[in-house]
Design a protein around this motif. Sequence first.
Motif, PDB file in Angstrom:
ATOM      1  N   LYS A 126       0.823  -1.210   0.000  1.00 24.92           N
ATOM      2  CA  LYS A 126       0.000   0.000   0.000  1.00 24.92           C
ATOM      3  C   LYS A 126       0.854   1.256   0.000  1.00 24.92           C
ATOM      4  O   LYS A 126       0.432   2.306  -0.487  1.00 24.92           O
ATOM      5  N   ASP A 151      -4.991  -5.648  -0.624  1.00 26.79           N
ATOM      6  CA  ASP A 151      -5.406  -5.249   0.722  1.00 26.79           C
ATOM      7  C   ASP A 151      -6.881  -5.642   0.877  1.00 26.79           C
ATOM      8  O   ASP A 151      -7.703  -5.359  -0.007  1.00 26.79           O
ATOM      9  N   SER A 152      -7.232  -6.297   1.981  1.00 24.00           N
ATOM     10  CA  SER A 152      -8.569  -6.894   2.097  1.00 24.00           C
ATOM     11  C   SER A 152      -9.683  -5.851   2.009  1.00 24.00           C
ATOM     12  O   SER A 152     -10.729  -6.101   1.399  1.00 24.00           O
ATOM     13  N   GLU A 153      -9.455  -4.669   2.593  1.00 20.52           N
ATOM     14  CA  GLU A 153     -10.496  -3.632   2.581  1.00 20.52           C
ATOM     15  C   GLU A 153     -10.735  -3.138   1.155  1.00 20.52           C
ATOM     16  O   GLU A 153     -11.874  -2.942   0.738  1.00 20.52           O
ATOM     17  N   ASN A 218      -2.021   1.935   9.953  1.00 17.19           N
ATOM     18  CA  ASN A 218      -2.389   1.088   8.817  1.00 17.19           C
ATOM     19  C   ASN A 218      -3.692   1.593   8.190  1.00 17.19           C
ATOM     20  O   ASN A 218      -3.816   1.679   6.968  1.00 17.19           O
ATOM     21  N   GLU A 222      -4.365   3.136   4.538  1.00 22.38           N
ATOM     22  CA  GLU A 222      -5.417   2.556   3.688  1.00 22.38           C
ATOM     23  C   GLU A 222      -6.382   3.623   3.173  1.00 22.38           C
ATOM     24  O   GLU A 222      -6.902   3.512   2.058  1.00 22.38           O
TER      25      GLU A 222
HETATM   26 MN   MN3 Z   1      -5.878  -3.981   5.164  1.00 19.69          MN
END
Ligand code: MN3
Length: 394
Positions: A126, A151-153, A218, A222
């Motif tokens: 990221k 990135d999961s989000e 983090n 994000e």
């Molecule tokens: Mn994440």
Amino acid sequence: MNNKKNIAILGSTGSVGTQTLEVIGGNADLFNVFLITANSNAHLLIKQALEFLPQYAIICDESKYAGVKEALAHTPVKVLSGIAAINEMVTHPDIDTVLTAMMGFAGLEPTIAAIKAGKDIALANKETLVVAGELITGLAKKHGVKILPVDSEHSAIYQCLVGEEYETIEKIIITASGGPFRGKSISFLENVTREDALKHPNWVMGAKITIDSASLMNKGLEVIEAKWLFGLEADQIEVIVHPQSIIHSMVQFHDGSVKAQLGVPDMKLPIQYALSYPGRIKNNFKRLDFTSYPQLTFEKPDLATFRNLDLAYTALKQGGNMPCIINAANEIAVANFLSENIGFLAMSNIIEQCMQQIQYEASPVLDDYLNTDKETRIFAQNLIKKMPLKALQF
Ligand code: MN3
């Protein structure tokens, strides 16, 4: 090579890198590992090369080159070393997708090289978008490459946006677990240790991102990453604390409808989606059992206690090289927290001082980012050296 997708994995020995190899290992009919790289973990790089037999294995740390070369001498794997070799090999014509899972600022240059060579990017690093989002997204557009979030989000948001018109997005809602110190006070945080901070409640990740999760940096990174990936303004990006980490993020549209993507917390799913997009691959990952989660809860993030998230929003609004400054300052702060040179709360102070002291550039080009990064690291490191012991905590 039939029609398997050739994947280059930058940072194959880290947490995302090893999980990417797991995903590919389970889908050997679809994907081929073409190139793997490691910063200094020669032992694991060798093990991975022996198992997957990529065309290339690159060890960044040149002092480990001879050892890797010797260990793979009996295989067809070509061994190279150094960052220049990575920047060159990611442009190889046979590579389809480059998955960038290197840690921190180091991901920037190889990502630029890969985009210029027309490779789709599966982005796990990221920091690349945080530091130089405008440059990267501009290049991606120019070269017609996709940037697929790992990135999961962001993967969740990407999945919610399939079939939707960009103009209909009202806002996105990024979920945060809150980390191991959710609900704690400043006075509690004064005395937390490295070990406390490394205990993440839901996700198993590398040390740097785990500390970033504990400090909410983090989430701040994000938010900036999302701005560039989805072309949004700061006030269209909301963070909400959702301790169960089942909803991975949401999109609210201009008719008031909200779409969410859910699943058990497992990085292998967003990794697989980035590699298989726009398709989906059948797998046997753990399924979400709703009755195991009878309550999904939500709360506002505590920005007064977890100042890093607030600092990240400030940097996002100021733009220019400010996100690059917070990223570099944070990398130095986290490294020093991990080696127990500074306390947990000192990290935000170091970042804030760098934001105030490093020269602001409104329209940076690549060289400006490289200079800002370097200057900020030196400044932050000196700040730590000069700090009186007590100040290291506050
Ligand atoms: Mn994440």
